[in-house]
Design an enzyme around this catalytic site. Structure first.
Site, PDB file in Angstrom:
ATOM      1  N   SER A 156      50.409  30.514  25.174  1.00 50.01           N
ATOM      2  CA  SER A 156      50.512  31.933  25.345  1.00 50.01           C
ATOM      3  C   SER A 156      50.815  32.696  24.054  1.00 50.01           C
ATOM      4  O   SER A 156      50.691  33.924  24.039  1.00 50.01           O
ATOM      5  CB  SER A 156      51.614  32.240  26.366  1.00 50.01           C
ATOM      6  OG  SER A 156      52.875  31.846  25.867  1.00 50.01           O
ATOM      7  N   SER A 185      53.037  26.523  24.370  1.00 52.83           N
ATOM      8  CA  SER A 185      52.569  27.837  23.914  1.00 52.83           C
ATOM      9  C   SER A 185      52.704  28.137  22.433  1.00 52.83           C
ATOM     10  O   SER A 185      52.164  29.140  21.975  1.00 52.83           O
ATOM     11  CB  SER A 185      53.274  28.938  24.693  1.00 52.83           C
ATOM     12  OG  SER A 185      52.652  29.103  25.929  1.00 52.83           O
ATOM     13  N   LYS A 228      56.487  37.457  18.420  1.00 55.30           N
ATOM     14  CA  LYS A 228      55.846  37.472  19.743  1.00 55.30           C
ATOM     15  C   LYS A 228      56.573  38.471  20.642  1.00 55.30           C
ATOM     16  O   LYS A 228      57.811  38.532  20.622  1.00 55.30           O
ATOM     17  CB  LYS A 228      55.901  36.069  20.344  1.00 55.30           C
ATOM     18  CG  LYS A 228      55.175  35.901  21.673  1.00 55.30           C
ATOM     19  CD  LYS A 228      55.298  34.461  22.185  1.00 55.30           C
ATOM     20  CE  LYS A 228      54.544  34.230  23.484  1.00 55.30           C
ATOM     21  NZ  LYS A 228      54.676  32.823  23.964  1.00 55.30           N
TER      22      LYS A 228
HETATM   23  N1  GLN Z   1      50.123  27.264  29.185  1.00 49.40           N
HETATM   24  C1  GLN Z   1      51.321  26.876  29.854  1.00 49.40           C
HETATM   25  C2  GLN Z   1      51.566  27.802  31.023  1.00 49.40           C
HETATM   26  O1  GLN Z   1      50.711  28.548  31.325  1.00 49.40           O
HETATM   27  C3  GLN Z   1      52.466  26.884  28.895  1.00 49.40           C
HETATM   28  C4  GLN Z   1      52.905  28.254  28.602  1.00 49.40           C
HETATM   29  C5  GLN Z   1      54.058  28.306  27.648  1.00 49.40           C
HETATM   30  O2  GLN Z   1      54.367  27.342  26.956  1.00 49.40           O
HETATM   31  N2  GLN Z   1      54.715  29.448  27.645  1.00 49.40           N
HETATM   32  O3  GLN Z   1      52.580  27.800  31.623  1.00 49.40           O
END
Ligand code: GLN
Length: 489
Positions: free
Chosen positions: A155, A179, A80
């Site tokens: 994400s 994420s 990532k």
């Molecule tokens: N979707 C969540 C956010 O927008 C979690 C994101 C993540 O785990 N990086 O913060």
């Protein structure tokens, strides 16, 4: 050996490499060809490092010829783009980091390289890991390999799509509030968020430092065990890294879950949970019960507060962490600016996307004098209550089973106008994040052709137990119809 080497799991490829049936160069070429064939449709990668990958593959083949071995030696993986890679651009899918080339590897990346893994490229993501659909990428969206009109989740949407579409054998993602687990659920792969502190955050670009963890996205639970073992363990460069021994997780997977107690909480099956998702997860829990686990009802009464608590704490930490992007040290700059204030203003206005700006404003507000006690401090107290719910539950159960995501993959563009609808994608993953607990998502069927994820949560440092239950479920999971991925249509 099949031409479709890119379809292999890490374990299968490892066996074929060890037997001398294939070389890492063959395998890496196959993965790179696959990326050429399908990535224009998925958008999973931000950068493919083909030449470097082939050089690493040759080096891995040489190491093997010299007697070296190991489960990741010569295995093509994706990273990532939130993880620093020495000499390879790292953007966090943000325009503000365009042109930033780190002079060092994140600890997890260094460990994978030491293990002989081949790094094929950097995967797309929501900007600075803020999002649940990958639509906040500053570059391009990612499409779900099962249905190109749907989001892959976020994400770590690029890593999940790359694994699902066989554009790598496995990938690393990061999980702050879900994420790794949520995109794994939406793309039909396995995603593991380790205990907070289990895996080093050194070189992981910070979003919310009290929550961020690096975790694997894989085609099987066994492969997740292999990647966790390779990346976990104490790192003196991360003050929150735990000095705990790392078991050989994969060696402990034997399918036996006899006598394990599985907790089921009504709070994870309530309003907003799609009926098809709930019933797929209930079937999975039924399968575990039929194989000797004991199902126990538990309650996690503060679950409903996880979302508001997270959206105070994570933006607060983000607002502090993202202060470093000022046009001076990294990426985007403005040499025309008359002074440093003007430079910062232009660079941050142009470099950050709308969601990142929203989080910085939310966090700055929550931390400001007069509001700190009412928002940030209170959120921290409720975070403790959420953690205590889990402590109590784990007095009577060994793991907790729940859905990972309340719905299957949703339409691209379907939630972009409504940030709260987007935030609700994480209601079921946020509690374990706030409590620092290890959790895994494992595929448990399909609703209308789209994958569903079973989430399992364990007490701190009990990844071995988590993997054991997930692997046992994977072994007894009914064969899913061979749905043809849209990516090949
Ligand atoms: N979707 C969540 C956010 O927008 C979690 C994101 C993540 O785990 N990086 O913060």
């Amino acid at each position: 050996m099949t031409d479709d080497l890119f379809r292999l799991t890490v374990a299968e490829a490892g066996d074929a490499l060890a037997a001398g049936d294939i070389s890492s160069v063959d395998l890496t070429r196959s993965v790179l060809d696959r990326i050429d064939a399908v990535d224009a449709r998925t958008g999973a990668y931000l950068l493919v490092t083909a030449d470097a990958a082939l050089a690493q593959a040759e080096a891995a083949d040489d190491r093997r010829a010299g007697g070296d071995a190991g489960p990741l030696l010569g295995i093509p993986l994706a990273i990532k783009d939130v993880l620093c890679t020495d000499g390879v651009a790292t953007t966090c899918a943000s325009r503000i980091l365009e042109g930033f080339v780190p002079p060092f590897d994140a600890t997890v990346v260094a460990r994978l390289k030491d293990a002989g893994a081949v790094l094929v490229g950097k995967t797309n993501m929501d900007e600075f890991a803020m999002g649940s659909s990958n639509e906040n990428s500053g570059y391009h969206p990612v499409r779900n390999p099962w249905d190109l009109s749907k989001v892959p989740g976020g994400s770590s949407g690029g890593s999940a799509a790359a694994v699902a579409a066989d554009e790598c054998l496995a990938a690393l993602g990061s999980d702050t509030g879900g994420s790794v687990r949520q995109p794994a659920a939406l793309c039909g792969c396995v995603g593991l968020k380790p205990t907070y502190g289990r895996v080093s955050r050194y070189g992981l670009v910070a979003f919310a430092s009290s929550l961020d963890q690096v975790g694997p996205l894989t085609k099987s639970v066994h492969d997740a065990a292999v990647l966790l073992a390779a990346t976990a363990g104490h790192d003196p460069r991360d003050a929150t890294s735990l000095p705990e021994p790392v078991p050989n997780f994969a060696a402990e997977l034997d399918g036996n879950v006899e006598g394990l107690r599985v907790g089921v909480a009504p709070e994870y099956f309530g309003e907003g949970i799609d009926a098809g998702v709930a019933s797929a997860v209930e079937d999975a829990i039924g399968a575990l019960e039929a194989n000797g686990t004991e199902i126990r009802a538990i309650t996690l009464p503060h679950t409903e507060y996880a979302l508001p608590v997270y959206y105070v704490i994570a933006p607060s930490e983000a607002s502090a962490n993202l202060a470093r992007y000022n046009g001076v040290k990294y990426g985007l700059s403005d040499p025309q600016a008359v002074d440093v204030d003007e430079m910062m203003a232009t660079v941050r206005a142009q470099g950050f996307g709308a969601e990142v700006k929203r989080r910085i404003m939310l966090g700055t507000f929550a931390l400001s004098s007069g509001y700190y006690d009412a928002y940030y401090l209170r959120a921290q107290k409720v975070r403790t209550l959420i953690k205590q719910d889990f402590d109590t539950a784990f007095e009577s159960v060994d793991v907790i089973a729940a859905p990972t995501s309340p719905t299957t993959a949703f339409d691209l563009g379907g939630r972009t106008a409504d940030p709260l609808a987007m935030y609700r994608a994480d209601v079921l993953t946020l509690p374990a994040s706030l409590a620092g607990l290890p959790a895994i998502s494992v595929p448990c069927g399909f609703v209308d052709g789209l994958p569903v994820g079973l989430q399992l949560i364990a007490p701190p440092l009990h990844e071995a137990r988590l993997l054991r239950v997930a692997d046992a479920y994977e072994r007894l999971r009914p064969e899913t119809p061979a749905l043809r991925q849209a990516v090949e249509a």
